[in-house]
Design a protein around this motif. Sequence first.
Motif, short mmCIF file in Angstrom:
data_model
loop_
_atom_site.label_atom_id
_atom_site.label_comp_id
_atom_site.label_asym_id
_atom_site.label_seq_id
_atom_site.Cartn_x
_atom_site.Cartn_y
_atom_site.Cartn_z
N SER A 1 -4.02 -0.77 -13.01
CA SER A 1 -5.34 -0.32 -13.45
C SER A 1 -6.17 0.08 -12.24
N LEU A 2 -7.20 0.85 -12.48
CA LEU A 2 -8.07 1.31 -11.39
C LEU A 2 -9.50 1.00 -11.77
N ARG A 3 -10.17 0.18 -10.96
CA ARG A 3 -11.53 -0.23 -11.27
C ARG A 3 -12.51 0.31 -10.23
N PRO A 4 -13.56 1.00 -10.67
CA PRO A 4 -14.59 1.47 -9.74
C PRO A 4 -15.48 0.30 -9.31
N LEU A 5 -15.73 0.19 -8.01
CA LEU A 5 -16.54 -0.90 -7.47
C LEU A 5 -17.47 -0.39 -6.39
N THR A 6 -18.50 -1.17 -6.10
CA THR A 6 -19.32 -0.91 -4.93
C THR A 6 -18.75 -1.71 -3.75
N VAL A 7 -19.20 -1.39 -2.55
CA VAL A 7 -18.73 -2.13 -1.37
C VAL A 7 -19.14 -3.59 -1.48
N LEU A 8 -20.36 -3.85 -1.97
CA LEU A 8 -20.81 -5.23 -2.10
C LEU A 8 -19.90 -6.03 -3.01
N GLN A 9 -19.44 -5.42 -4.10
CA GLN A 9 -18.52 -6.12 -5.00
C GLN A 9 -17.20 -6.42 -4.29
N LEU A 10 -16.73 -5.49 -3.47
CA LEU A 10 -15.50 -5.74 -2.71
C LEU A 10 -15.70 -6.90 -1.74
N LEU A 11 -16.88 -6.96 -1.13
CA LEU A 11 -17.16 -8.04 -0.18
C LEU A 11 -17.35 -9.38 -0.89
N ASN A 12 -17.73 -9.35 -2.16
CA ASN A 12 -17.93 -10.58 -2.93
C ASN A 12 -16.67 -11.07 -3.62
N ALA A 13 -15.61 -10.26 -3.63
CA ALA A 13 -14.35 -10.68 -4.25
C ALA A 13 -13.77 -11.86 -3.48
N THR A 14 -13.03 -12.70 -4.19
CA THR A 14 -12.50 -13.92 -3.58
C THR A 14 -11.00 -14.05 -3.85
N GLN A 15 -10.36 -14.85 -2.99
CA GLN A 15 -8.95 -15.22 -3.13
C GLN A 15 -8.82 -16.73 -3.07
N ALA A 16 -8.03 -17.31 -3.95
CA ALA A 16 -7.80 -18.75 -3.91
C ALA A 16 -6.99 -19.12 -2.67
N LEU B 1 -8.69 5.00 10.41
CA LEU B 1 -9.63 3.98 9.97
C LEU B 1 -10.97 4.63 9.67
N TYR B 2 -11.48 4.38 8.47
CA TYR B 2 -12.76 4.94 8.06
C TYR B 2 -13.73 3.79 7.76
N TRP B 3 -14.87 3.80 8.44
CA TRP B 3 -15.92 2.84 8.10
C TRP B 3 -16.80 3.47 7.04
N LEU B 4 -16.89 2.81 5.87
CA LEU B 4 -17.62 3.34 4.73
C LEU B 4 -18.89 2.54 4.47
N ASP B 5 -19.94 3.24 4.10
CA ASP B 5 -21.21 2.62 3.73
C ASP B 5 -21.70 3.29 2.45
N ASP B 6 -21.90 2.48 1.39
CA ASP B 6 -22.37 3.07 0.13
C ASP B 6 -23.79 2.62 -0.23
N GLY B 7 -24.48 2.01 0.73
CA GLY B 7 -25.82 1.53 0.47
C GLY B 7 -25.88 0.07 0.06
N THR B 8 -24.73 -0.48 -0.39
CA THR B 8 -24.67 -1.90 -0.73
C THR B 8 -23.99 -2.72 0.35
N GLY B 9 -23.30 -2.06 1.27
CA GLY B 9 -22.59 -2.75 2.34
C GLY B 9 -21.62 -1.81 3.03
N ARG B 10 -20.90 -2.35 4.01
CA ARG B 10 -19.92 -1.55 4.75
C ARG B 10 -18.55 -2.22 4.68
N ILE B 11 -17.53 -1.39 4.62
CA ILE B 11 -16.16 -1.90 4.62
C ILE B 11 -15.25 -0.86 5.26
N GLU B 12 -14.15 -1.34 5.78
CA GLU B 12 -13.18 -0.45 6.43
C GLU B 12 -12.11 -0.02 5.43
N ALA B 13 -11.76 1.25 5.48
CA ALA B 13 -10.64 1.77 4.69
C ALA B 13 -9.57 2.24 5.66
#
Length: 283
Positions: free
Chosen positions: A44-59, A92-104
């Motif tokens: 599946s493919l889910r659209p997310l903001t950078v902040l949501q990616l930064l808030n995701a967790t792993q056990a 390496l691309y540094w991305l900023d969508d207004g909610t945060g920054r993440i590397e792709a």
Amino acid sequence: MSQFNDYYANTGAGGGGFMTGGSPYGSASGSPGGASRKSEIAHSLRPLTVLQLLNATQAHSDAEWMLDDTELGQVTVVGHVVSIQSQATNNLYWLDDGTGRIEARHWIDSSIEESEPGSSAITEGSYIRVSGTLKMFGSKRYVNATHIRPVKSPHEIYFHLLEAMTVTLIWAKGAPPRAGQNPSTTIPQAQVAGPPAVGGSAYAAQSHPPATTNNQYSHLPKLEYMIITFMLSQPSKEEGVHVRSIARAVGGNAAAISDALDKLMDDGLVFTTIDDSHFKVAD
């Protein structure tokens, strides 16, 4: 919002989307558990903001990524390219969508380079769409990009943000009524007395008729009645409702909610499902 869009044409996710059913990001009402669900989520493919990616967790390091108790498979994000670092094997691309920054991180593969001619046109300061999986290396998380391209128009930026919000609401509260369906106009008493966020939303699909079904629970103490009423108002899922969603809806003390759930289980009114944190109303 249109049911169809062509923004997923080059992401490997098909034509992209229905809000439910044929969605590129999956369905909020899919069956839980089993290999088929694992495969469904992974593709599946889910659209997310950078902040949501930064808030995701792993056990743990080998566990699946989770966001608001929902497993993440493939993700897509739209952002402004802050910087680009070109290397022999990857970019390496540094991305900023207004909610945060993440590397792709996009690995260079000569066998597929021709299928993504737009990647060579990406420059700093432009907007791009990145699709891939969320990864962690050391203490840094990044998107392992399988597809990357410039955005097609300024409208795609706004479309992505709206779609990310819509999908999040669908996962949290269920799909809105389809064409021809009449949403319930009766708000359960517990929702009226509870936090405003719980009642009246078109996304709170009613899986049971609240006005009649809840009469059998009218003898319960207020907190237990609020819990039952909220659970009945949620979309019917085999895994039930997570305790975090219950606590968010009814409010109050966590210990009191736990005691109320224990009492409801002792009375045979609710039961746990896939783990000790998911509850479902007994039929």
